[in-house]
Design an enzyme around this catalytic site. Sequence first.
Site, mmCIF file in Angstrom:
data_model
loop_
_atom_site.group_PDB
_atom_site.id
_atom_site.type_symbol
_atom_site.label_atom_id
_atom_site.label_comp_id
_atom_site.label_asym_id
_atom_site.label_seq_id
_atom_site.Cartn_x
_atom_site.Cartn_y
_atom_site.Cartn_z
ATOM 1 N N SER A 136 0.827 -1.209 0.000
ATOM 2 C CA SER A 136 0.000 0.000 0.000
ATOM 3 C C SER A 136 0.857 1.254 0.000
ATOM 4 O O SER A 136 1.968 1.262 0.551
ATOM 5 C CB SER A 136 -0.857 -0.020 1.265
ATOM 6 O OG SER A 136 -1.438 1.238 1.472
ATOM 7 N N TYR A 177 -1.904 0.026 10.066
ATOM 8 C CA TYR A 177 -2.136 -0.738 8.832
ATOM 9 C C TYR A 177 -0.913 -0.640 7.911
ATOM 10 O O TYR A 177 -0.399 -1.641 7.425
ATOM 11 C CB TYR A 177 -3.389 -0.191 8.147
ATOM 12 C CG TYR A 177 -3.495 -0.502 6.681
ATOM 13 C CD1 TYR A 177 -3.857 -1.775 6.247
ATOM 14 C CD2 TYR A 177 -3.228 0.473 5.718
ATOM 15 C CE1 TYR A 177 -3.946 -2.056 4.897
ATOM 16 C CE2 TYR A 177 -3.322 0.196 4.373
ATOM 17 C CZ TYR A 177 -3.671 -1.067 3.962
ATOM 18 O OH TYR A 177 -3.753 -1.350 2.629
ATOM 19 N N LYS A 207 2.036 -3.490 6.522
ATOM 20 C CA LYS A 207 2.410 -3.712 5.115
ATOM 21 C C LYS A 207 3.924 -3.596 4.931
ATOM 22 O O LYS A 207 4.539 -4.388 4.220
ATOM 23 C CB LYS A 207 1.688 -2.706 4.208
ATOM 24 C CG LYS A 207 0.179 -2.905 4.145
ATOM 25 C CD LYS A 207 -0.171 -4.145 3.362
ATOM 26 C CE LYS A 207 -1.643 -4.450 3.377
ATOM 27 N NZ LYS A 207 -2.001 -5.696 2.695
#
Length: 328
Positions: free
Chosen positions: A118, A142, A146
């Site tokens: 991402s 988040y 990643k």
Amino acid sequence: MKVLVIGGAGYIGSHVTREFLDRGHEVTVFDNLSSGLRENLFPEAVFIHGDILRYEQLTSAMRERGGMEAAVYLAAFKAVGESMVKPEKYSVNNITGAMNLLNAASETGLKYIIFSSSAAVYGSPAYLPIDEKHPTNPENYYGFTKLEIERFLAWYDRLKGIRYASLRYFNAAGYDVEGRIKGLEQNPANLLPVIMEAARGMREELRVFGDDYDTPDGTCIRDYIHVSDLAIAHALALEYIAKNGESLTVNLGSETGSSVQEVLETARRLTGQPIPSRVVGRRPGDPAKLTASAALARELLGWKARHSDLETLIKTSWEVYRNVPLGK
Ligand code: UD1
């Protein structure tokens, strides 16, 4: 190639599965259906109802059909706001899930992994457009998961020879340009599905998170990339790492910035719906502007966004949403 698509019943996963099938790959979908949908499955792909957190289910899926050669790894949680209040959930599903995948690949001899990374790995932009040399400094949990997974991938490449493609998506949106995928995202928090739900009367309004940013109309600018474009990039990335025997990390974006206001107005025009909206306060952690440089993907994969103009993003989404029975 024999490809295991983990999370293949989800929003992006179903588009990736469709693209791999169209290119003649033998696809097996592995999904626990926690957010994926049975209606996103295709009869040409074998379906295994399994969970990435159940290691034995994963290794046995990798041994199916004479042994998988590649895995596309899309089964992760992705709500930025939630990751800041429930980091445990993201640690278990995203990090532990990725470790299971890497260990299962190592144990079963699976050679290639395509990973959904991402733009959140970069954090606040130091410059625009963001290329892959931009410092990585995730500002939400988040994005941190990643980036950590990218680091594990690099180690397993070095130690175990598992080649990977890490694809740093910007803002995924839109639906299959040929109208073959119709499953709605469940409880969406992203801009486009929220606008579509408001257009269809499934929610009251769009809440615009701030109109006092340093942008021409005051709302945030993002780089929206069509899922069909993303899906094509997954297939090209697998071809690349298999052919060249080397891993890669690339941005996937349209290289175009659109503001929340522009997306909203275009959606009003194309759907013919009023789409009520209300400006509320800023959402914490939202940078004013994010746009991608996709020069590296263009150079290495010969990839370029082709369906990512706002009209196509909105029209393909509306085609799905306008047919949802009301009351759903
Ligand atoms: C974030 C991540 C992105 C990730 C994606 C996954 C960052 C910087 N970006 O994108 O990498 O892939 O989540 O979910 O962490 N908006 C509203 N009202 C709404 C919803 C959104 O105004 O109800 C606005 C947001 O403020 C933002 C834009 O719309 O400016 C896009 O938001 P969203 O779709 O949530 O994606 P990002 O947060 O940009």
